[in-house]
Design a protein around this motif. Structure first.
Motif, PDB file in Angstrom:
ATOM      1  N   UNK A  19       0.846  -1.188   0.000  1.00  0.00           N
ATOM      2  CA  UNK A  19       0.000   0.000   0.000  1.00  0.00           C
ATOM      3  C   UNK A  19       0.889   1.249   0.000  1.00  0.00           C
ATOM      4  N   UNK A  20       0.617   2.242  -0.857  1.00  0.00           N
ATOM      5  CA  UNK A  20       1.487   3.428  -0.936  1.00  0.00           C
ATOM      6  C   UNK A  20       1.741   4.109   0.410  1.00  0.00           C
ATOM      7  N   UNK A  21       0.701   4.198   1.238  1.00  0.00           N
ATOM      8  CA  UNK A  21       0.875   4.840   2.545  1.00  0.00           C
ATOM      9  C   UNK A  21       1.838   4.051   3.432  1.00  0.00           C
ATOM     10  N   UNK A  22       1.822   2.741   3.282  1.00  0.00           N
ATOM     11  CA  UNK A  22       2.736   1.896   4.050  1.00  0.00           C
ATOM     12  C   UNK A  22       4.168   2.079   3.563  1.00  0.00           C
ATOM     13  N   UNK A  23       4.321   2.144   2.252  1.00  0.00           N
ATOM     14  CA  UNK A  23       5.653   2.352   1.682  1.00  0.00           C
ATOM     15  C   UNK A  23       6.230   3.688   2.137  1.00  0.00           C
ATOM     16  N   UNK A  24       5.397   4.720   2.170  1.00  0.00           N
ATOM     17  CA  UNK A  24       5.843   6.025   2.635  1.00  0.00           C
ATOM     18  C   UNK A  24       6.210   5.975   4.120  1.00  0.00           C
ATOM     19  N   UNK A  25       5.458   5.222   4.882  1.00  0.00           N
ATOM     20  CA  UNK A  25       5.752   5.093   6.308  1.00  0.00           C
ATOM     21  C   UNK A  25       7.099   4.423   6.535  1.00  0.00           C
ATOM     22  N   UNK A  26       7.441   3.464   5.700  1.00  0.00           N
ATOM     23  CA  UNK A  26       8.739   2.799   5.803  1.00  0.00           C
ATOM     24  C   UNK A  26       9.873   3.774   5.497  1.00  0.00           C
ATOM     25  N   UNK A  27       9.650   4.604   4.498  1.00  0.00           N
ATOM     26  CA  UNK A  27      10.664   5.608   4.146  1.00  0.00           C
ATOM     27  C   UNK A  27      10.882   6.570   5.313  1.00  0.00           C
ATOM     28  N   UNK A  28       9.790   7.026   5.916  1.00  0.00           N
ATOM     29  CA  UNK A  28       9.887   7.962   7.031  1.00  0.00           C
ATOM     30  C   UNK A  28      10.518   7.306   8.259  1.00  0.00           C
ATOM     31  N   UNK A  29      10.234   6.027   8.472  1.00  0.00           N
ATOM     32  CA  UNK A  29      10.813   5.311   9.613  1.00  0.00           C
ATOM     33  C   UNK A  29      12.314   5.117   9.456  1.00  0.00           C
ATOM     34  N   UNK A  30      12.771   5.230   8.222  1.00  0.00           N
ATOM     35  CA  UNK A  30      14.184   5.018   7.914  1.00  0.00           C
ATOM     36  C   UNK A  30      15.029   6.270   8.130  1.00  0.00           C
ATOM     37  N   UNK A 236      12.639 -16.886  17.654  1.00  0.00           N
ATOM     38  CA  UNK A 236      13.233 -16.080  16.583  1.00  0.00           C
ATOM     39  C   UNK A 236      12.209 -15.165  15.919  1.00  0.00           C
ATOM     40  N   UNK A 237      11.266 -14.647  16.729  1.00  0.00           N
ATOM     41  CA  UNK A 237      10.234 -13.756  16.218  1.00  0.00           C
ATOM     42  C   UNK A 237      10.310 -12.362  16.830  1.00  0.00           C
ATOM     43  N   UNK A 238      11.498 -12.002  17.349  1.00  0.00           N
ATOM     44  CA  UNK A 238      11.679 -10.665  17.915  1.00  0.00           C
ATOM     45  C   UNK A 238      12.562  -9.850  16.975  1.00  0.00           C
ATOM     46  N   UNK A 239      11.956  -9.045  16.099  1.00  0.00           N
ATOM     47  CA  UNK A 239      12.760  -8.250  15.153  1.00  0.00           C
ATOM     48  C   UNK A 239      13.560  -7.179  15.883  1.00  0.00           C
ATOM     49  N   UNK A 240      14.811  -7.015  15.500  1.00  0.00           N
ATOM     50  CA  UNK A 240      15.625  -5.971  16.142  1.00  0.00           C
ATOM     51  C   UNK A 240      15.170  -4.581  15.681  1.00  0.00           C
ATOM     52  N   UNK A 241      14.972  -4.414  14.386  1.00  0.00           N
ATOM     53  CA  UNK A 241      14.500  -3.126  13.858  1.00  0.00           C
ATOM     54  C   UNK A 241      12.972  -3.148  13.772  1.00  0.00           C
ATOM     55  N   UNK A 242      12.366  -3.244  14.931  1.00  0.00           N
ATOM     56  CA  UNK A 242      10.925  -3.427  15.015  1.00  0.00           C
ATOM     57  C   UNK A 242      10.143  -2.246  14.466  1.00  0.00           C
ATOM     58  N   UNK A 243      10.776  -1.100  14.437  1.00  0.00           N
ATOM     59  CA  UNK A 243      10.057   0.103  13.995  1.00  0.00           C
ATOM     60  C   UNK A 243       9.534  -0.027  12.562  1.00  0.00           C
ATOM     61  N   UNK A 244      10.182  -0.867  11.756  1.00  0.00           N
ATOM     62  CA  UNK A 244       9.735  -0.997  10.375  1.00  0.00           C
ATOM     63  C   UNK A 244       8.427  -1.771  10.257  1.00  0.00           C
ATOM     64  N   UNK A 245       8.155  -2.644  11.199  1.00  0.00           N
ATOM     65  CA  UNK A 245       6.840  -3.303  11.228  1.00  0.00           C
ATOM     66  C   UNK A 245       5.818  -2.378  11.874  1.00  0.00           C
ATOM     67  N   UNK A 246       6.211  -1.736  12.962  1.00  0.00           N
ATOM     68  CA  UNK A 246       5.304  -0.829  13.672  1.00  0.00           C
ATOM     69  C   UNK A 246       4.829   0.300  12.765  1.00  0.00           C
ATOM     70  N   UNK A 247       5.744   0.844  11.970  1.00  0.00           N
ATOM     71  CA  UNK A 247       5.384   1.948  11.073  1.00  0.00           C
ATOM     72  C   UNK A 247       4.326   1.527  10.071  1.00  0.00           C
ATOM     73  N   UNK A 248       4.426   0.291   9.605  1.00  0.00           N
ATOM     74  CA  UNK A 248       3.435  -0.198   8.643  1.00  0.00           C
ATOM     75  C   UNK A 248       2.050  -0.309   9.272  1.00  0.00           C
ATOM     76  N   UNK A 249       2.000  -0.868  10.479  1.00  0.00           N
ATOM     77  CA  UNK A 249       0.711  -0.990  11.158  1.00  0.00           C
ATOM     78  C   UNK A 249       0.110   0.380  11.472  1.00  0.00           C
ATOM     79  N   UNK A 250       0.955   1.312  11.883  1.00  0.00           N
ATOM     80  CA  UNK A 250       0.441   2.657  12.164  1.00  0.00           C
ATOM     81  C   UNK A 250      -0.175   3.285  10.925  1.00  0.00           C
ATOM     82  N   UNK A 251       0.483   3.106   9.792  1.00  0.00           N
ATOM     83  CA  UNK A 251      -0.045   3.650   8.540  1.00  0.00           C
ATOM     84  C   UNK A 251      -1.385   3.016   8.193  1.00  0.00           C
TER      85      UNK A 251
END
Length: 346
Positions: A19-30, A236-251
């Motif tokens: 989803x475009x909004x999710x892709x943008x959220x990933x960019x901003x989280x980066x 093995x389900x604890x992502x270190x860079x968790x913000x990239x999943x969180x940003x998608x859900x927020x979007x």
């Protein structure tokens, strides 16, 4: 001869892009560094958003995918001598390469169901082994909402089966890989068919609704939080860079985007049903309640169609499944309908 195939795939809803909004959220989280393992501001914001969504304080854990989310949730709620009751078509039973059995060391008691839903009658029968030391003891049920057959539990159906499980002392897991489609179809707040009814842990899907990857494990039962957190790491389900999943859900949660896209996918499935239901030699095998269409076709038509626009066979003879997604267009559906007509007419 068939016309041009659909631009979108009907093989699965996870074939769609992001989803475009999710892709943008990933960019901003980066933009810039952040502390890992969920200690970042974006993940903290998501926890608040999930509390608001369910209108209570919940524990939100983030996992790489649906199988991992299910493993964490299920393992947190059972003991080594216990079993999990599910339907024979449940994803945990047939589509996770025996991961629940391997990682949980637990038996799955799978019940045959024509519509992929657990019923109070079928569940009650399995509960007869409670207290018999020679049998694995039912410790939890797992229900899928919406189901692997594209059917939907009503709020009342869930209320009845969950109440029976709770009366017997079982915990309740919900596989919500397509929870957005269920919420959009039921048109009630998500809490009304999850935590309000006694669901202990929910696997909250995002990938099939337009995220790049990632699922949420929503723990409603406070007694299970500690176990779930440690099992998440151990599995093995604890992502270190968790913000990239969180940003998608927020979007997705912002302005109910998750519901908007799911509702669109559901609508496209209904459009497909309307277009094929009157075609000779096409038999719908399940009621279409969300974004999945199941049908029987002549064998020779299936082979022709699959070469033209790929999709999967299903469980019955000459049965196929078509899935719609947020990116499915009306033109895609019309092209598929035309293709089905032409393949059958010869």
């Amino acid at each position: 001869m068939l016309t041009d195939p659909p631009k979108s795939s009907f093989a699965s809803d996870n074939t769609s892009g992001i989803v475009p909004e999710v892709l943008q959220a990933l960019i901003e989280a980066n933009d810039g560094p952040a502390i890992g393992y969920g200690e970042d501001p974006i993940t903290s914001e998501l926890r608040v958003a999930m509390n608001d969504l369910f209108d209570r304080e919940v524990t939100t854990l983030l996992a790489w995918g649906g199988t991992g989310a299910n493993i964490v949730g299920l393992q947190a709620m059972i003991n080594s001598w216990e079993a999990i009751i599910c339907t024979s078509s449940a994803h945990i039973n047939v589509d996770e390469c025996a991961a629940p059995e391997k990682f949980l060391g637990a038996k799955l008691i799978d019940i045959k169901s024509e519509d992929a839903k657990l019923s109070p009658v079928s569940l009650k029968k399995e509960l007869e082994i409670l207290g018999v030391v020679h049998h694995a003891q039912p410790g939890a049920i797992s229900v899928t909402q919406s189901t692997e057959y594209g059917t939907l539990y009503s709020v009342q159906e869930l209320k009845e089966v969950i109440a029976l499980a709770k009366e017997a002392g079982l915990r309740v897991h919900m596989d919500g890989a397509r929870i957005a489609n269920a919420a959009a179809a039921l048109q009630v707040p998500i809490a009304e068919f999850t935590c309000d009814l006694g669901v202990d842990i929910l696997s909250f899907g995002g990938t099939k609704n337009g995220m790049a990857y990632g699922e949420a494990i929503i723990v409603f039962n406070e007694e299970l939080v500690g176990a779930a957190e440690y099992i998440q790491k151990q599995s093995a389900q604890l992502p270190s860079k968790m913000r990239y999943i969180a940003a998608q859900f927020l979007a997705m949660l912002k302005n109910d985007l998750w519901l908007k896209h799911a509702a669109h996918a559901n609508e496209m499935a209904q459009l497909l049903v309307q277009g094929i239901s009157s075609i000779e030699n096409v038999e719908l095998t399940q009621e279409t309640q969300v974004n999945a269409v199941f049908a029987k076709l002549p064998k020779e038509s299936i082979e022709t169609l699959r070469e033209w626009s790929y999709f999967y066979d299903w469980e019955r003879e000459n049965e196929v499944r078509w899935m719609t997604s947020y990116s499915t267009t009306t033109e895609d559906v019309e092209r598929l309908i035309d293709g089905i007509k032409l393949s059958i007419s010869g």
